[in-house]
Design a protein around this motif. Structure first.
Motif, PDB file in Angstrom:
ATOM      1  N   ALA A 135       0.847  -1.205   0.000  1.00 51.43           N
ATOM      2  CA  ALA A 135       0.000   0.000   0.000  1.00 51.43           C
ATOM      3  C   ALA A 135       0.878   1.249   0.000  1.00 51.43           C
ATOM      4  O   ALA A 135       0.646   2.188  -0.783  1.00 51.43           O
ATOM      5  N   ASP A 136       1.906   1.244   0.861  1.00 52.73           N
ATOM      6  CA  ASP A 136       2.795   2.413   0.937  1.00 52.73           C
ATOM      7  C   ASP A 136       3.530   2.617  -0.387  1.00 52.73           C
ATOM      8  O   ASP A 136       3.689   3.745  -0.845  1.00 52.73           O
ATOM      9  N   LEU A 137       3.950   1.495  -0.998  1.00 53.47           N
ATOM     10  CA  LEU A 137       4.647   1.586  -2.287  1.00 53.47           C
ATOM     11  C   LEU A 137       3.728   2.211  -3.354  1.00 53.47           C
ATOM     12  O   LEU A 137       4.143   3.081  -4.116  1.00 53.47           O
TER      13      LEU A 137
ATOM     14  N   ALA B 226      -7.429  -7.221   4.224  1.00 52.48           N
ATOM     15  CA  ALA B 226      -6.171  -6.634   3.755  1.00 52.48           C
ATOM     16  C   ALA B 226      -6.437  -5.672   2.594  1.00 52.48           C
ATOM     17  O   ALA B 226      -5.882  -4.570   2.532  1.00 52.48           O
ATOM     18  N   MET B 227      -7.336  -6.070   1.704  1.00 49.42           N
ATOM     19  CA  MET B 227      -7.691  -5.207   0.575  1.00 49.42           C
ATOM     20  C   MET B 227      -8.286  -3.889   1.076  1.00 49.42           C
ATOM     21  O   MET B 227      -7.932  -2.803   0.609  1.00 49.42           O
ATOM     22  N   ARG B 228      -9.179  -3.998   2.062  1.00 46.26           N
ATOM     23  CA  ARG B 228      -9.829  -2.779   2.579  1.00 46.26           C
ATOM     24  C   ARG B 228      -8.821  -1.847   3.234  1.00 46.26           C
ATOM     25  O   ARG B 228      -8.904  -0.628   3.079  1.00 46.26           O
ATOM     26  N   ALA B 229      -7.852  -2.423   3.958  1.00 45.48           N
ATOM     27  CA  ALA B 229      -6.827  -1.593   4.609  1.00 45.48           C
ATOM     28  C   ALA B 229      -6.012  -0.859   3.538  1.00 45.48           C
ATOM     29  O   ALA B 229      -5.692   0.324   3.687  1.00 45.48           O
ATOM     30  N   LEU B 230      -5.708  -1.562   2.453  1.00 45.06           N
ATOM     31  CA  LEU B 230      -4.965  -0.920   1.357  1.00 45.06           C
ATOM     32  C   LEU B 230      -5.802   0.206   0.734  1.00 45.06           C
ATOM     33  O   LEU B 230      -5.299   1.295   0.466  1.00 45.06           O
ATOM     34  N   LEU B 231      -7.100  -0.066   0.552  1.00 44.59           N
ATOM     35  CA  LEU B 231      -7.977   0.947  -0.070  1.00 44.59           C
ATOM     36  C   LEU B 231      -7.997   2.233   0.738  1.00 44.59           C
ATOM     37  O   LEU B 231      -8.155   3.326   0.183  1.00 44.59           O
ATOM     38  N   ASP B 232      -7.848   2.104   2.070  1.00 45.00           N
ATOM     39  CA  ASP B 232      -7.891   3.298   2.917  1.00 45.00           C
ATOM     40  C   ASP B 232      -6.619   4.133   2.820  1.00 45.00           C
ATOM     41  O   ASP B 232      -6.591   5.262   3.288  1.00 45.00           O
TER      42      ASP B 232
ATOM     43  N   LYS C   8       4.709   5.721  -5.005  1.00 47.07           N
ATOM     44  CA  LYS C   8       5.130   5.744  -6.408  1.00 47.07           C
ATOM     45  C   LYS C   8       4.004   6.135  -7.362  1.00 47.07           C
ATOM     46  O   LYS C   8       4.199   6.188  -8.568  1.00 47.07           O
ATOM     47  N   GLY C   9       2.800   6.342  -6.823  1.00 46.17           N
ATOM     48  CA  GLY C   9       1.679   6.709  -7.695  1.00 46.17           C
ATOM     49  C   GLY C   9       1.216   5.553  -8.568  1.00 46.17           C
ATOM     50  O   GLY C   9       0.890   5.724  -9.744  1.00 46.17           O
ATOM     51  N   LEU C  10       1.218   4.330  -7.995  1.00 46.00           N
ATOM     52  CA  LEU C  10       0.717   3.162  -8.750  1.00 46.00           C
ATOM     53  C   LEU C  10      -0.763   2.957  -8.438  1.00 46.00           C
ATOM     54  O   LEU C  10      -1.196   3.158  -7.300  1.00 46.00           O
ATOM     55  N   LEU C  11      -1.522   2.555  -9.426  1.00 41.21           N
ATOM     56  CA  LEU C  11      -2.952   2.303  -9.233  1.00 41.21           C
ATOM     57  C   LEU C  11      -3.162   0.824  -8.904  1.00 41.21           C
ATOM     58  O   LEU C  11      -2.884  -0.034  -9.746  1.00 41.21           O
ATOM     59  N   PRO C  12      -3.674   0.500  -7.712  1.00 37.54           N
ATOM     60  CA  PRO C  12      -3.955  -0.910  -7.437  1.00 37.54           C
ATOM     61  C   PRO C  12      -5.235  -1.361  -8.144  1.00 37.54           C
ATOM     62  O   PRO C  12      -6.253  -0.667  -8.099  1.00 37.54           O
TER      63      PRO C  12
END
Ligand SMILES: Cc1ncc(COP(=O)(O)O)c(C=O)c1O
Length: 405
Positions: free
Chosen positions: A209-211, A238-244, A215-219
């Motif tokens: 998520a931090d990466l 885990a997906m939801r935590a990344l989305l936040d 780096k401005g990458l779109l998950p």
């Protein structure tokens, strides 16, 4: 001379010049399985859940909802290019969680299967940034690369999994992704990775998520097996935590596996935009792209899932049956790990798939000698094993693993 050749000069014939297409590995496997007259064949090929009797039953809640839909439906007129809005809202709570489902930076639409959602996501990316490159792990679901390329996107691979040691190559993945460009896309499996069953720890998800943010990458997160790993909530956490953490994202969901609606073709795509207007605009672009591919998504599956999720009883019934499926998958994993000590890691992995450390020759030999059918790269569907065939499978497999193949 035939009427055809009189009417059309031969050089205008279009189809005669087409390339032959070798039979898809999965279709070839299905054909070999069908044509194999032996009894006691073990089918670990196609990615469809099988129960202890080897059946892929219609889920009880689905059956009941289908009756309700058949009684209540008064028309087959088109619904909408976005699909059934109520279905999308209800499924959003399951996939994204209540808070994100109520957040207007998220906007969703119904698609023909998870495949349709991925194809639409690719079209949207190509419209927003034609130069975007899509990073996929090696290995990933067999169709991911083709789906991204079909929208004209370039696909790049990063290391993900070592088949022989059954480990996630996290450091190699991150150092490869350090070379990604802003605006590139990172395709992730939310849970129950296909074909490996391997996943990231929460710390690793946080690093990803931090990466992405740095780096401005779109998950682009593919959640095709929610509920078949540890639970509906657990598999999405885990997906939801990344989305936040990230400002923008795409989420593709499938109802094929967790509702058993494979052939009804039901899925959804959500866009997280930096604000509500951006998300709505992105959805309008998806609708436009969808109009020239399928126009409107099929309705039957969406009506069924809406009916289930609108009823507390049917929802409880669906979740209970899903829990039974999950428990079966996990107990087969435990049994397999116990029967084949070299496969201890299988008990820690999740979902329907294991990517066995086998050569293509070993996979072919298992088929020819023992009637064991799995994908040529060594992917097996654990839901194809039953108490009746697991010991036979373990005994057939063991020599190939001991040889270090
Ligand atoms: C990882 C993954 N994503 C998406 C899909 C798409 O599923 P469907 O189009 O059947 O909903 C699949 C199906 O096997 C899958 O394994």
């Amino acid at each position: 001379m035939t009427a055809d050749s009189l009417t059309f000069p031969t050089q205008t014939r279009l189809f005669d010049g087409l390339d032959d297409q070798p039979l898809d590995a999965m279709l070839l496997l299905l054909r070999q399985l069908r044509d194999d007259p032996r009894t006691g064949k073990i089918d670990l090929g196609i990615g469809v859940y099988g129960d202890e009797a080897g059946r892929t039953p219609v889920m009880q809640a689905v059956r009941q909802a289908e009756r309700i839909v058949a009684e209540a439906q008064t028309t087959k007129a088109y619904v909408a290019a976005e699909g059934d809005a109520r279905f999308i809202a209800l499924l959003a709570s399951i996939v994204l969680g209540a808070a994100r489902a109520a957040d207007d930076r998220y906007c969703g639409l119904q698609t023909p299967g998870g495949t349709g959602a991925l194809r639409l996501a690719a079209e949207l990316i190509a419209r927003a940034n034609p130069d975007a490159r899509v990073w996929v792990g090696t290995p990933t679901w067999i169709n991911h690369q083709a789906l991204m390329r079909s929208a004209g996107l370039q696909v790049l691979e990063h290391p993900f999994f070592d088949q022989s040691t059954q480990t996630v190559l996290f450091d190699a993945m991150i150092s490869t992704l350090e070379t990604a460009r802003p605006g590139d896309v990172l395709l992730l499996h939310a849970c129950c990775h296909n074909p490996t069953g391997a996943g990231f720890t929460s710390d690793q998800w946080r690093t990803i998520a931090d990466l992405c943010a740095r780096k401005g990458l779109l998950p682009l997160i593919d959640i095709a097996y929610q509920g078949l790993g540890h639970g509906l909530e657990e598999d999405a956490a885990a997906m939801r935590a990344l989305l936040d953490i990230v400002p923008e994202a795409l989420i593709t969901a499938s109802c094929s596996k967790n509702f058993g609606l494979y052939r009804e073709r039901l899925g959804a795509l959500w866009i997280k935009g930096s604000n509500a207007q951006a998300a709505l605009r992105a959805r309008a672009n998806c609708v436009k792209a969808g109009r020239s591919m399928w126009s409107m998504p099929p309705d039957h599956g969406a009506s069924v899932v809406r009916t289930i999720l609108e009823s507390a009883d049917l929802t409880a019934n669906w979740q209970a049956e899903l829990a039974t499926m999950r428990a079966r998958i996990n107990s087969v994993r435990t049994e397999l790990a116990r029967a084949v000590p070299q496969l201890a890691s299988v008990a820690q992995q999740t979902g329907m798939f294991v990517l066995l450390p086998l050569s293509r020759e070993a996979v072919a030999e298992l088929r020819v000698k023992h009637g064991v059918y799995m994908v040529e790269n060594g992917r097996m569907n654990v839901a194809g094993l039953r108490s009746e065939n697991l010991p036979r499978f373990a005994a057939a497999l063991e020599p190939y693993l001991s040889k270090g193949e």
